[in-house]
Structure formats: structure tokens, C-alpha cells
Design a protein around this motif. Structure first.
Motif, PDB file in Angstrom:
ATOM      1  N   LEU A 191       0.832  -1.204   0.000  1.00 23.62           N
ATOM      2  CA  LEU A 191       0.000   0.000   0.000  1.00 23.62           C
ATOM      3  C   LEU A 191       0.866   1.254   0.000  1.00 23.62           C
ATOM      4  O   LEU A 191       0.569   2.236  -0.683  1.00 23.62           O
ATOM      5  N   ARG A 194       2.075   1.785  -3.508  1.00 25.48           N
ATOM      6  CA  ARG A 194       1.037   2.183  -4.440  1.00 25.48           C
ATOM      7  C   ARG A 194       0.546   3.613  -4.201  1.00 25.48           C
ATOM      8  O   ARG A 194       0.181   4.328  -5.141  1.00 25.48           O
ATOM      9  N   ALA A 292     -11.123   4.848  -0.846  1.00 21.52           N
ATOM     10  CA  ALA A 292     -10.925   3.513  -1.411  1.00 21.52           C
ATOM     11  C   ALA A 292     -12.228   2.727  -1.299  1.00 21.52           C
ATOM     12  O   ALA A 292     -12.889   2.762  -0.255  1.00 21.52           O
ATOM     13  N   GLY A 294     -14.179  -1.105  -2.170  1.00 19.75           N
ATOM     14  CA  GLY A 294     -13.997  -2.506  -2.546  1.00 19.75           C
ATOM     15  C   GLY A 294     -15.058  -3.347  -1.880  1.00 19.75           C
ATOM     16  O   GLY A 294     -16.027  -2.834  -1.316  1.00 19.75           O
ATOM     17  N   GLY A 316     -10.445  -1.006  -5.429  1.00 16.92           N
ATOM     18  CA  GLY A 316      -9.459  -2.044  -5.159  1.00 16.92           C
ATOM     19  C   GLY A 316     -10.088  -3.424  -5.214  1.00 16.92           C
ATOM     20  O   GLY A 316     -11.294  -3.578  -5.421  1.00 16.92           O
ATOM     21  N   VAL A 325      -5.922  -7.024   0.552  1.00 14.43           N
ATOM     22  CA  VAL A 325      -5.741  -6.199  -0.648  1.00 14.43           C
ATOM     23  C   VAL A 325      -4.757  -6.874  -1.598  1.00 14.43           C
ATOM     24  O   VAL A 325      -3.639  -7.205  -1.221  1.00 14.43           O
ATOM     25  N   CYS A 327      -5.058  -5.780  -5.334  1.00 19.16           N
ATOM     26  CA  CYS A 327      -4.912  -4.707  -6.321  1.00 19.16           C
ATOM     27  C   CYS A 327      -5.500  -3.418  -5.771  1.00 19.16           C
ATOM     28  O   CYS A 327      -6.418  -3.444  -4.948  1.00 19.16           O
ATOM     29  N   LEU A 328      -5.005  -2.293  -6.267  1.00 18.06           N
ATOM     30  CA  LEU A 328      -5.578  -0.999  -5.898  1.00 18.06           C
ATOM     31  C   LEU A 328      -5.239   0.019  -6.973  1.00 18.06           C
ATOM     32  O   LEU A 328      -4.091   0.112  -7.420  1.00 18.06           O
ATOM     33  N   SER A 329      -6.248   0.758  -7.402  1.00 15.63           N
ATOM     34  CA  SER A 329      -5.999   1.874  -8.312  1.00 15.63           C
ATOM     35  C   SER A 329      -5.693   3.122  -7.491  1.00 15.63           C
ATOM     36  O   SER A 329      -5.686   3.086  -6.260  1.00 15.63           O
ATOM     37  N   VAL A 339      -9.708  -2.145 -11.158  1.00 12.73           N
ATOM     38  CA  VAL A 339      -9.356  -2.308  -9.746  1.00 12.73           C
ATOM     39  C   VAL A 339      -7.869  -2.067  -9.532  1.00 12.73           C
ATOM     40  O   VAL A 339      -7.341  -2.308  -8.446  1.00 12.73           O
TER      41      VAL A 339
END
Length: 577
Positions: A191, A194, A292, A294, A316, A325, A327-329, A339
């Protein structure tokens, strides 16, 4: 989580006055701890827990600053921790206690033990005594924190287990996911990588801390990053359980706390958009740097709405087995349903069916299931059960759950999550369940946002939605669901055991409880026609598992007569349980 605890210790030394934890207790007492006070509180409670003889501890309580202190203190004392979600049923909590064999429950919100444990188990627990110490800075061991112990041998678990999160999943029997400290910290590192360049100084906890996503990617990540964590009880934030929201309470909380980061599920993002439309450029809106989202499919129209309102939304994807977690945009990237890319140290490929295979750190195993061997070799990818594809820039897009794919009698197949997410954006619809296996088209059961909703307006909204959907994905009929009797749980909710803690439908549970509603809707939608056009009903229209005798005396309208403008609605009636 040794490195996290070291960071907290270093911060207490290098920046002792920096804000670390703020919120209110269940009794209404305000709490504001700086880095030194947080460290002292965690250390004091850890020393007390170490002297009790407890070997595996549960944390029970609604969101509060004491919940997070208890979590960190248990880790400092070397104890594995199992959170008890407030939204678990008595049977699920009993299953959790039986599976873990844990010998201690730390209640952090001043509630009584019978709020968390079935009455039949109360006699086996005794009020534990935490050794007397001077409570440091007003939060250490307060009346809100109580220990209950029982004579029990904790279940065997992998040696490195630090956290056991019970995921309610899609069935009523939760599984205990065993996670190690290094695995959890690898998520925090991912995280950090990212979200570089995004200022995050005050994270507002909204979801229950017993939910791994909020627990790890929210509160613990904020501490890892040196930010302040804001934790208020449900009566302040407005979110009870994991789905019942009071918008006025949440609106006041946002205005008062002004967090710069939030973690939400799609339904909460929709509510946030609704509040934002009423308050253009309110201070709480301009303070946000990351929202965020999800837990379930997020419709592109909702993401577009959030972006239009200048909300810094980022979608995400993840699962408990992979540490929540994967993936995360980023909020500065297009929100077109992606995502994002996998976090550092993780990768995704697909099998021939389009199922996502996740590579990278994973759980140690399910509690009680092959704890000696774990979940398999780390070089073997984890089958996620999710369908998706990689697009430009390495970003992943999801299309639904592999096991949920609907196959229509026309031979077309599709994922219901797509259409359910679209329906949930329509005014008046709170949640929808889409089905259609073996039928000529899709049907939907829906719970309404209030009893005063105009169902005729919903008919028109669905007809408009159908205009922009491909023909095979259009809704051919729908019916509203209401509780059969006053006081019974709302349909399609956690209380009715049809929804998981992160907002996903328990489809098997819905089919079991709503089978008659589904059958009635199928008969009305596909087995009725104007008298002049009636033809014998095709027995193949019976829902899977039904006898054809159920529909042989009905009538069916030829498939070609359905159009986007024509939507069948079954009149509202109490749902069959």
C-alpha cells in the motif's frame, strides 16, 4: 507485526506529541492520544495480558479507540488475535469459539458478555482479573475494557499466526483464515508503494474494525504511515453492523472529523455521493484525498458520479486469504471500472476459463485444516474464483464470480454482479438479487430504500436501464421484497443471513429463503400473456430443482414479445421465509 510495533515505539521517541489516535468510547468519553500516550497505553495493557495466562484472545466490541489499543497490546504480548464481528449471529460466534478453542475474550466497549456469547456458553466464562496498574493517560485499562476467560485448550495453528480473521464468505459457516505478521506487513508495504505522493494524515474508520479490510488497510496502515486514526462508535458514525447507515449521523461525523482517507463498500460510496450532492465543496469534501472502495462490484456509473463530485475515489480488489488487498488503483487514475494493478510482490494471471490466479504472499492456512502443510506451495497461484481481464497499462477489470455465472435458456451467460450493481444505483432500490439460470431472461428481487418508494418510478428506471444494456442482460421482471412480519430481519441483509460482512450476497442462502418468491416471479414474467396471446406454458421454464408440474398449468408468452420497454413487476407482498 513486529515492524509495526517498532515503528510505533520509534515515533513515540522521535515525535512523542504527534497525533496518533482520536475518537470516543461507547460511553461517550472523548479520547485523544499522541504517539507517546498510545505507546504507553499499548505497553501497559500488553503487560497486564501477559500476566493473565491467556494463550489465544478474541477482541469483541464495537469500534472504539480501545479496540485498536487492545489489538496492538495483544500482539505486543505475543498473543494470536481473533476479532469477533458484531454482525455475526449467535451460531457463527459459537462456531468461532468452538473452532479456535480460544481461552480469553477482551471486550472493549463496556458491553456485557451475553452481547457476544450465546447464553448456553456463559457459564464456562469467568471474569478475568487484569493486574492493577495506573491507567496511562486515560485509556489503558478502563471500565470499558473487560477480560473473560475459560478453561480451554486453544486449537493448533501455524506457528507464525498473529491474526485469525473469520470470513463469513458465501456460506453461513465462517472459516478462520490464519495470517502471519510478515504477510500482513507485506500488504502495508504494498500500500505504501502504491499510494506514494498521496497525503494521508487522518484516516476515518467507518467499517467495523473486525473486518480485515478496514482493520489492516485502514487503521493499521494509517499507524504504519505515521498518520492519525479516528475511531468513533457506531452511534456517532451512523453505521451499525456492516450495512445499516444513518446518513444524517454520518454527515455530521464527516463534517466534524474531516478525515482525509476512507475505506468504503459500494453502498457507502453511493451514500457518500448522495451527501456530497447536497453539500457542494463542503470542508469535509475538500479534506478527502483518498476514498478507497472494494468488497463488491462497483458500477461504472457510480464511479463516474463520484468523480464528477470531485471525490478522490479509487477501486481495489482482494480477499482475506491474500491479506485483504491484492490490487488498488489510485484516485489520480481514470475510474473506468478498473481495480488497479497488483500491489508490489503480487501478480495475477488467468486460467483458460478467465479465472484470476493470484501469485504472492498468502495465508498460512484455514484454522483446523491441514495446519502442518499450509495452503500449498507458494509458487502455485491461488485460484480466486473471480473472473476478469487485464487491460491497458496492466490494470485489471473484474466481471464477476466464476460460480455465479448465469446461463440463460438462450445459451447466453453473464455475471449477475454486473446487473445487480446497476440496479443498486437506481433511486428507490437498496439491494438487488438477479437470477435467471435456465430461464429466457433475467429477473430480480429487490429491497427498497423506504416503504414510501414509488414502484412505478422504479419500473420506468429499470426500463431506461434496459435501453442501455445488451438484450440478453435486460431485466424482464422484478419484485420488491419486504419482511413477512414486523420485527423480522430485512430481506437481503446480514441479519437475514443473506449478506456477508463486506456486502456480498450469500447466493445459496438467498435461493433457499426466497425460492417461492423466485418461482412466483418466474411464472408471472414468463408464463402470463394477454388472453388473446396465451399458449401452453413450456415446462422448461421451471426453476432448477422444481418439478415441471409447478408450471404446466400456466401460460407462457413467446420470447420475442419481450422488449426493453416492457418490464413485469410482481405486486409488493411480504417475502416468504
Amino acid at each position: 507485526m513486529d515492524n509495526l510495533l517498532k515503528r510505533l515505539e520509534q515515533r513515540a521517541t522521535l515525535a512523542p506529541r504527534s497525533a496518533s489516535l482520536r475518537g470516543a468510547t461507547a460511553s461517550g468519553k472523548l479520547v485523544a492520544l499522541d504517539a507517546r500516550q498510545l505507546h504507553d497505553s499499548v505497553t501497559a495493557l500488553a503487560q497486564q495480558l501477559a500476566q493473565t495466562g491467556v494463550r489465544h484472545i478474541a477482541i469483541a466490541g464495537h469500534n472504539s479507540p480501545a479496540w485498536l489499543v487492545a489489538q496492538l497490546a495483544a500482539w505486543r504480548a505475543g498473543l494470536p488475535v481473533t476479532p469477533i464481528p458484531s454482525f455475526f449471529s449467535d451460531d457463527q460466534v459459537t462456531h468461532l469459539l468452538s473452532t479456535t478453542g480460544l481461552d480469553g475474550i477482551l471486550i472493549t466497549d463496556g458491553s456485557s458478555l451475553d452481547r457476544w456469547v450465546d447464553a448456553r456458553l456463559l457459564p464456562v466464562f469467568d471474569r478475568g482479573l487484569l493486574p492493577e496498574q495506573q491507567p496511562p493517560h486515560g485509556i489503558g485499562v478502563e471500565p470499558d475494557v473487560a477480560l473473560f476467560q475459560r478453561a480451554s485448550v486453544p486449537a493448533p495453528m501455524p506457528a507464525e499466526t498473529r491474526l485469525i480473521t473469520f470470513t463469513s464468505g458465501t456460506t453461513g459457516t465462517p472459516k478462520g483464515v490464519c495470517l502471519s505478521g510478515p504477510h500482513l506487513e507485506s500488504v502495508l508495504l504494498g500500500l505504501d508503494d502504491r499510494l506514494q505522493g498521496i497525503e494521508l494524515t487522518r484516516h476515518g474508520v467507518v467499517l467495523p474494525l473486525a473486518v480485515l479490510l478496514e482493520h489492516l488497510a485502514g487503521a493499521l496502515y494509517a499507524l504504519w504511515r505515521g498518520a492519525e486514526v479516528i475511531i468513533d462508535p457506531p452511534q456517532v458514525t451512523g453505521l451499525e453492523g456492516s450495512g445499516n447507515l444513518s446518513c444524517p449521523h454520518w454527515q455530521r461525523w464527516l463534517a466534524g472529523r474531516q478525515p482525509d482517507s476512507l475505506i468504503l463498500v459500494p453502498a457507502l460510496l453511493a451514500a457518500l455521493c448522495q451527501i456530497a450532492r447536497q453539500e457542494d465543496d463542503a470542508p469535509w469534501m475538500t479534506s478527502l484525498n483518498l476514498v478507497a472502495v472494494g468488497g463488491d462490484h462497483v458500477p461504472p456509473v457510480l464511479l463516474a458520479d463520484a468523480k464528477a463530485l470531485k471525490l478522490p475515489v479509487a477501486q481495489g480488489y482482494g480477499m482475506s486469504e491474500m491479506g485483504s488487498v491484492v490490487c488498488l488503483s489510485r484516485p489520480d487514475e481514470p475510474q473506468d471500472g478498473r481495480v488497479g494493478r497488483p500491489l508490489k510482490g503480487r501478480d495475477i494471471t488467468t486460467d483458460p476459463s478467465g479465472q484470476l490466479l493470484v501469485h504472492g504472499p498468502r495465508m498460512l492456512g484455514y484454522l483446523g485444516e491441514a495446519t502442518d502443510t499450509g495452503p500449498g506451495p507458494m509458487d502455485v497461484p491461488w485460484p480466486s474464483g473471480d473472473l476478469g481481464e487485464q487491460r491497458h497499462g496492466g490494470h485489471w477489470h473484474l466481471s464477476g464470480r466464476q460460480r455465479n455465472v448465469i446461463i440463460l435458456s438462450t445459451g447466453r451467460n453473464l455475471s449477475p454482479e454486473w446487473i445487480e450493481a446497476e440496479l443498486a444505483t437506481l433511486a428507490g432500490i437498496d439491494r438487488a438479487f438477479v437470477f435467471g439460470d435456465g430461464l429466457p431472461g433475467l429477473l430480480a428481487l429487490a429491497t427498497l430504500s423506504s416503504c414510501q418508494v414509488d414502484t412505478t418510478a422504479i419500473d420506468s428506471a429499470i426500463a431506461s436501464l434496459n435501453q442501455r444494456l445488451p438484450d440478453y442482460a435486460r431485466i424482464r421482471g422484478w419484485a420488491p421484497l419486504t419482511a413477512a412480519l414486523p420485527g423480522l430481519p430485512t430481506p437481503l441483509s446480514e441479519a437475514s443471513h443473506e449478506l456477508t460482512s463486506n456486502g456480498r450476497l450469500r447466493r445459496d442462502g438467498v435461493r433457499l429463503r426466497r425460492h417461492r418468491d423466485m418461482q412466483r416471479l418466474a411464472e408471472q414474467s414468463f408464463c402470463e400473456a394477454p388472453p388473446s396471446e396465451q399458449t401452453p406454458c413450456d415446462p422448461s421454464l421451471a426453476l432448477p430443482g422444481d418439478s415441471a408440474d409447478n408450471v404446466t398449468n400456466s401460460l407462457v408468452e413467446p420470447l420475442y414479445r419481450f422488449s426493453p420497454q416492457r418490464v413485469t413487476r410482481q405486486p409488493g407482498r411480504p417475502s416468504d421465509e
